[in-house]
Design a protein around this motif. Structure first.
Motif, PDB file in Angstrom:
ATOM      1  N   ASP A  37       0.835  -1.206   0.000  1.00 38.85           N
ATOM      2  CA  ASP A  37       0.000   0.000   0.000  1.00 38.85           C
ATOM      3  C   ASP A  37       0.871   1.258   0.000  1.00 38.85           C
ATOM      4  N   LYS A  38       1.966   1.203   0.752  1.00 40.05           N
ATOM      5  CA  LYS A  38       2.904   2.315   0.738  1.00 40.05           C
ATOM      6  C   LYS A  38       3.515   2.483  -0.640  1.00 40.05           C
ATOM      7  N   PHE A  39       3.884   1.366  -1.262  1.00 37.84           N
ATOM      8  CA  PHE A  39       4.429   1.429  -2.612  1.00 37.84           C
ATOM      9  C   PHE A  39       3.448   2.097  -3.566  1.00 37.84           C
ATOM     10  N   LEU A  40       2.181   1.688  -3.497  1.00 35.59           N
ATOM     11  CA  LEU A  40       1.175   2.245  -4.405  1.00 35.59           C
ATOM     12  C   LEU A  40       0.986   3.748  -4.175  1.00 35.59           C
ATOM     13  N   GLU A  41       1.224   4.194  -2.941  1.00 36.43           N
ATOM     14  CA  GLU A  41       1.108   5.626  -2.635  1.00 36.43           C
ATOM     15  C   GLU A  41       2.240   6.438  -3.262  1.00 36.43           C
ATOM     16  N   VAL A  42       3.430   5.834  -3.329  1.00 34.97           N
ATOM     17  CA  VAL A  42       4.609   6.609  -3.745  1.00 34.97           C
ATOM     18  C   VAL A  42       5.103   6.240  -5.139  1.00 34.97           C
ATOM     19  N   ALA A  43       4.495   5.258  -5.779  1.00 30.42           N
ATOM     20  CA  ALA A  43       5.030   4.708  -7.026  1.00 30.42           C
ATOM     21  C   ALA A  43       5.220   5.765  -8.106  1.00 30.42           C
ATOM     22  N   GLN A  44       4.323   6.726  -8.179  1.00 27.48           N
ATOM     23  CA  GLN A  44       4.431   7.752  -9.212  1.00 27.48           C
ATOM     24  C   GLN A  44       4.731   9.121  -8.618  1.00 27.48           C
ATOM     25  N   LYS A  45       5.241   9.096  -7.370  1.00 25.34           N
ATOM     26  CA  LYS A  45       5.654  10.339  -6.714  1.00 25.34           C
ATOM     27  C   LYS A  45       7.109  10.180  -6.291  1.00 25.34           C
ATOM     28  N   ASP A  46       7.382  10.273  -5.014  1.00 23.69           N
ATOM     29  CA  ASP A  46       8.708  10.010  -4.479  1.00 23.69           C
ATOM     30  C   ASP A  46       8.566   9.518  -3.055  1.00 23.69           C
ATOM     31  N   ILE A  47       9.660   9.060  -2.494  1.00 20.87           N
ATOM     32  CA  ILE A  47       9.649   8.510  -1.144  1.00 20.87           C
ATOM     33  C   ILE A  47      10.875   9.022  -0.398  1.00 20.87           C
ATOM     34  N   GLY A  48      10.712   9.305   0.878  1.00 22.00           N
ATOM     35  CA  GLY A  48      11.817   9.806   1.671  1.00 22.00           C
ATOM     36  C   GLY A  48      12.788   8.704   2.066  1.00 22.00           C
ATOM     37  N   VAL A  49      14.073   8.965   1.856  1.00 25.58           N
ATOM     38  CA  VAL A  49      15.144   8.070   2.288  1.00 25.58           C
ATOM     39  C   VAL A  49      16.206   8.940   2.956  1.00 25.58           C
ATOM     40  N   CYS A  50      16.616   8.579   4.150  1.00 27.93           N
ATOM     41  CA  CYS A  50      17.595   9.374   4.883  1.00 27.93           C
ATOM     42  C   CYS A  50      18.863   9.557   4.050  1.00 27.93           C
ATOM     43  N   ASP A  51      19.298  10.792   3.908  1.00 30.35           N
ATOM     44  CA  ASP A  51      20.451  11.036   3.048  1.00 30.35           C
ATOM     45  C   ASP A  51      21.775  10.608   3.674  1.00 30.35           C
ATOM     46  N   VAL A  52      21.713   9.975   4.849  1.00 26.21           N
ATOM     47  CA  VAL A  52      22.938   9.407   5.416  1.00 26.21           C
ATOM     48  C   VAL A  52      23.525   8.327   4.513  1.00 26.21           C
ATOM     49  N   VAL A  53      22.715   7.771   3.601  1.00 28.85           N
ATOM     50  CA  VAL A  53      23.260   6.772   2.677  1.00 28.85           C
ATOM     51  C   VAL A  53      24.382   7.364   1.831  1.00 28.85           C
ATOM     52  N   PHE A  54      24.450   8.708   1.758  1.00 25.74           N
ATOM     53  CA  PHE A  54      25.569   9.371   1.089  1.00 25.74           C
ATOM     54  C   PHE A  54      26.433  10.132   2.087  1.00 25.74           C
ATOM     55  N   GLY A  55      26.202   9.893   3.369  1.00 25.15           N
ATOM     56  CA  GLY A  55      26.958  10.584   4.404  1.00 25.15           C
ATOM     57  C   GLY A  55      27.808   9.662   5.245  1.00 25.15           C
ATOM     58  N   TRP A  56      27.876   8.385   4.845  1.00 24.55           N
ATOM     59  CA  TRP A  56      28.726   7.448   5.580  1.00 24.55           C
ATOM     60  C   TRP A  56      29.453   6.537   4.602  1.00 24.55           C
ATOM     61  N   ASP A  57      30.431   5.820   5.123  1.00 32.03           N
ATOM     62  CA  ASP A  57      31.255   4.978   4.264  1.00 32.03           C
ATOM     63  C   ASP A  57      30.683   3.563   4.186  1.00 32.03           C
TER      64      ASP A  57
END
Length: 451
Positions: A37-57
């Protein structure tokens, strides 16, 4: 399926969850499992992901030299977009729906550090010039018996290879773990990551696989999914798969060679096709000239880790100089002469530890640079052993030197933008700092008692 059909398929199927993942700067997939259900809500929009995925090694240790994100920004959510065109199901995980995502937008507001977004921008340049870029990546990797816990408990130095001895292209060794070998080929094909060839390489427990070629973004998607997929399938068989570039100084390293060609979008013709006497086409010459000219300035995009440079040594089946040759495996770039479908260039610098998005972006951007600037192929082809050519320009021999080159390079900034170059080279300098303070087994053996 088109996007409407994909969404309907997810809505109507029996699964209640969906997986999606994105590439960090090191080419490690980071992702989530979400309710459908969450996927269907964001499939044609966007979804928040913590930008720490580019802030750590790679080990989740936070950078202290990143302007993009950090404690100074509070690590907010960045807006990721799930790419519906990447839909597939995971055959070794109950056929769960799976998608790739990135941090790009239709308005061009891409997150600086997003590798997939960077490749999409380079691909758009090729498209604007009337080219379709066809790529594939091949990988070598070592396989060991054990689990991640057992690996950690042994301090990563008591490893049992899947098979003993040096036995490249063996018809015998794959039968020892035939279920694993066959699952790699069959399950990855069902995962829409078709393998063109799979065999043992020289070394204990080492395999090599060539992934079926595709247009450049799909090829990079398949390459990163191949690496993660192999590791997951290996887990199912009590095996650890390592894509480290050089895990043992006495054994060959692991390559991640990039095969590439440009095709005319209008005529669907391979623009690298050689002449009847084997001459390189003008397009291939300029593209190849660009690959070589840009190589020293962007080397960390091909060789991103401390360990990468342990592989780039003479006599180790890896290049050390700015060289090219026809069907020559000692050079940085190998010209492969075949029919229209198979004529291509093989960039031999990347190891299996490379991030496919960054490595392919580096190659394509360099080649396009050569074409746009009508570079001449001034470097003569190498005949015989490139390691013996002492006059050839040597590549930087460690990550720090290579990163400093890239950071100062006007070419790198022109190709990828100043913001990306700043962030990426800072992450590589961080990697060097982390390594520099580590006390290694080599130091203990050399100095502990006798110094």
């Amino acid at each position: 399926m088109n996007k409407t059909d994909i969404i309907k398929n997810i809505r109507d199927n029996d699964h209640v969850k969906v997986k999606f993942a994105l590439s960090d700067i090191d080419g490690i997939l980071r992702g989530k499992t979400i309710h459908k259900d969450k996927f269907l809500e964001v499939a044609q929009k966007d979804i928040g992901v913590c930008d720490v995925v580019f802030g750590w090694d790679a080990n989740d240790k936070c950078y202290d030299n990143s302007k993009l994100t950090g404690w100074h920004t509070g690590y907010p959510d960045a807006r990721a977009r799930i790419d519906l065109d990447t839909y597939r199901t995971i055959p070794w995980d109950h056929s769960l729906p799976f998608f790739l995502a990135d941090f790009s937008s239709d308005k061009g507001e891409d997150l600086t550090a997003c590798p997939r977004s960077l490749l999409k921008r380079i691909r758009k340049q090729a498209d604007g010039l009337g080219y379709k870029a066809i790529f594939s990546q091949e990988f070598e990797w070592f396989n060991f018996v054990g689990t991640p816990n057992e690996l950690a408990e042994s301090n990563y130095n008591q490893l049992t290879p899947l098979t003993p001895g040096m036995f490249g292209y063996s018809m015998l060794r794959p039968t020892l773990y035939s279920d694993y070998f066959n699952d790699l080929f069959d399950m990855l094909a069902k995962f829409d990551v078709p393998i063109e060839g799979l065999h043992t390489e020289t070394g204990p427990g080492v395999y090599e696989a060539a992934i079926r070629y595709d247009e450049v973004l799909a090829a990079a998607d398949k390459a990163i999914l191949f690496k993660n997929g192999v590791k997951e399938i290996a887990y199912k068989h009590g095996i650890i798969a390592s894509f480290m570039a050089k895990w043992n100084e006495d054994l060959p390293g692991c390559s991640g060679h990039l095969h590439q060609s440009l095709w005319d979008k209008e005529t669907d013709r391979n623009l690298f096709l050689l002449g009847t006497n084997g001459d390189l086409s003008e397009t291939m010459q300029s593209y190849l000239a660009g690959l070589l000219y840009c190589l020293p300035d962007i080397l960390p995009m091909y060789a991103p880790t401390i360990n990468s440079y342990k592989r780039l040594r003479e006599g180790a089946w890896a290049p050390t100089t700015m060289t090219w040759g026809k069907d020559n495996r000692t050079t940085a770039v190998r010209v492969i002469n075949g029919n229209e479908e198979s004529t291509r260039l093989e960039m031999r610098v990347p190891g299996s530890d490379s991030n496919p998005y960054l490595a392919m972006a580096a190659s394509l951007a360099s080649g396009l640079y050569g074409i746009k600037n009508k570079l001449k192929l001034d470097i003569k082809p190498t005949v015989g052993n490139a390691y013996a050519q002492k006059e050839a320009i040597r590549l930087p021999q460690n990550l720090m030197d290579a990163s400093n080159n890239m950071r100062k390079s006007a070419i790198a900034k022109e190709l990828f933008g100043e913001a990306f170059v700043d962030h990426f080279t800072n992450t590589r300098k961080w990697e060097w700092r982390e390594f520099s303070k580590a006390v290694t087994n080599w130091e203990l053996k050399r100095y502990f008692e006798i110094i």
